[in-house]
Scaffold this active site. Sequence first.
Site, PDB file in Angstrom:
ATOM      1  N   SER A   8       0.840  -1.200   0.000  1.00  0.00           N
ATOM      2  CA  SER A   8       0.000   0.000   0.000  1.00  0.00           C
ATOM      3  C   SER A   8       0.869   1.242   0.000  1.00  0.00           C
ATOM      4  O   SER A   8       1.667   1.456   0.919  1.00  0.00           O
ATOM      5  CB  SER A   8      -0.899   0.009   1.233  1.00  0.00           C
ATOM      6  N   HIS A  31      -1.040  -1.195  -4.363  1.00  0.00           N
ATOM      7  CA  HIS A  31      -2.341  -0.959  -3.742  1.00  0.00           C
ATOM      8  C   HIS A  31      -2.496   0.533  -3.474  1.00  0.00           C
ATOM      9  O   HIS A  31      -1.658   1.150  -2.798  1.00  0.00           O
ATOM     10  CB  HIS A  31      -2.457  -1.755  -2.436  1.00  0.00           C
ATOM     11  N   ASP A  33      -4.937   3.420  -1.993  1.00  0.00           N
ATOM     12  CA  ASP A  33      -6.081   3.687  -1.112  1.00  0.00           C
ATOM     13  C   ASP A  33      -6.656   5.061  -1.404  1.00  0.00           C
ATOM     14  O   ASP A  33      -5.972   6.074  -1.210  1.00  0.00           O
ATOM     15  CB  ASP A  33      -5.638   3.617   0.355  1.00  0.00           C
ATOM     16  N   MET A  35      -9.539   7.730  -0.392  1.00  0.00           N
ATOM     17  CA  MET A  35     -10.468   8.035   0.704  1.00  0.00           C
ATOM     18  C   MET A  35     -11.055   9.422   0.502  1.00  0.00           C
ATOM     19  O   MET A  35     -10.349  10.344   0.097  1.00  0.00           O
ATOM     20  CB  MET A  35      -9.729   7.999   2.047  1.00  0.00           C
ATOM     21  N   HIS A  64      -8.402   0.808  -4.352  1.00  0.00           N
ATOM     22  CA  HIS A  64      -9.409   0.508  -3.313  1.00  0.00           C
ATOM     23  C   HIS A  64     -10.159   1.805  -3.011  1.00  0.00           C
ATOM     24  O   HIS A  64      -9.606   2.726  -2.410  1.00  0.00           O
ATOM     25  CB  HIS A  64      -8.672  -0.044  -2.087  1.00  0.00           C
ATOM     26  N   MET A  66     -12.484   3.904  -1.042  1.00  0.00           N
ATOM     27  CA  MET A  66     -13.183   4.097   0.239  1.00  0.00           C
ATOM     28  C   MET A  66     -13.943   5.411   0.130  1.00  0.00           C
ATOM     29  O   MET A  66     -13.627   6.401   0.795  1.00  0.00           O
ATOM     30  CB  MET A  66     -12.174   4.114   1.389  1.00  0.00           C
ATOM     31  N   MET A 137     -11.485  -6.316   4.867  1.00  0.00           N
ATOM     32  CA  MET A 137     -10.705  -5.419   5.721  1.00  0.00           C
ATOM     33  C   MET A 137     -10.447  -6.095   7.070  1.00  0.00           C
ATOM     34  O   MET A 137     -11.391  -6.536   7.735  1.00  0.00           O
ATOM     35  CB  MET A 137     -11.448  -4.100   5.939  1.00  0.00           C
ATOM     36  N   GLY A 142      -9.454   3.469   6.732  1.00  0.00           N
ATOM     37  CA  GLY A 142      -9.281   4.904   6.909  1.00  0.00           C
ATOM     38  C   GLY A 142      -7.875   5.327   7.280  1.00  0.00           C
ATOM     39  O   GLY A 142      -7.442   6.405   6.923  1.00  0.00           O
ATOM     40  N   ASP A 175      -6.624  -6.816   3.902  1.00  0.00           N
ATOM     41  CA  ASP A 175      -5.955  -5.521   4.032  1.00  0.00           C
ATOM     42  C   ASP A 175      -6.094  -5.051   5.466  1.00  0.00           C
ATOM     43  O   ASP A 175      -7.202  -4.853   5.961  1.00  0.00           O
ATOM     44  CB  ASP A 175      -6.622  -4.531   3.068  1.00  0.00           C
ATOM     45  N   GLY A 176      -4.936  -4.869   6.130  1.00  0.00           N
ATOM     46  CA  GLY A 176      -4.955  -4.285   7.468  1.00  0.00           C
ATOM     47  C   GLY A 176      -4.089  -5.052   8.449  1.00  0.00           C
ATOM     48  O   GLY A 176      -4.381  -6.200   8.755  1.00  0.00           O
TER      49      GLY A 176
END
Length: 216
Positions: A8, A31, A33, A35, A64, A66, A137, A142, A175-176
Amino acid sequence: MQIKIAPSILSADFANLQRDIQRISTADYVHVDVMDGIFVPNLSIGIPVVQSIRPVTTLPLDVHLMIVQPLRYVERFCDAGADLVTCHVEADTPENIHLALEKIHTKGKKAGVVLKPNTRAEAVLPFLHASDIILVMTVEPGFGGQKFMPDMMDKVRAIRRYIDAQNPACELEVDGGIDPDTAKIAVEAGANVLVAGSAVYKADDIPARIRQLRGL
């Protein structure tokens, strides 16, 4: 099962993004992200950044979203260079999530859905046949650097059963909080794509860390 690694770039140095993307060249995906500050309580990168990183890597961009109502933007992310776009099932009505997946496929890209920790495994079922990837997730979305939630593994196991029965070509991503220890737990539960941010970017030897996460 081949294990794929998707570092990520949320954990990269944004002042040196090209350099940091090239440092993960032995991975399988980049990856990204995205948001919006509404769906999740944070803001991150958007379409111009995807456009600007597309020329600096040959790796597929795993974007991804969000964001609320992802249908509004999926085509633009595809045009910007995303190879794979995932939308949260919680981000809109089922009808609009289906439409978003259709639009992504019409652009010739891969599509999938994402589940937040409180969303049950069965939520993927309406979308399974239209998905190339399901993302679970293992932290609240976030923010990077959170602690892995092992109680999500029952969900991963359930979704692996759905995939094997209904759409065996579909990938299962987590993911996470992924590091060399939690990676093993996720793979044992049935994941084959691992998103890792700080575990990759804080490593002294990034290619060695990517191999380690693959279980090699």
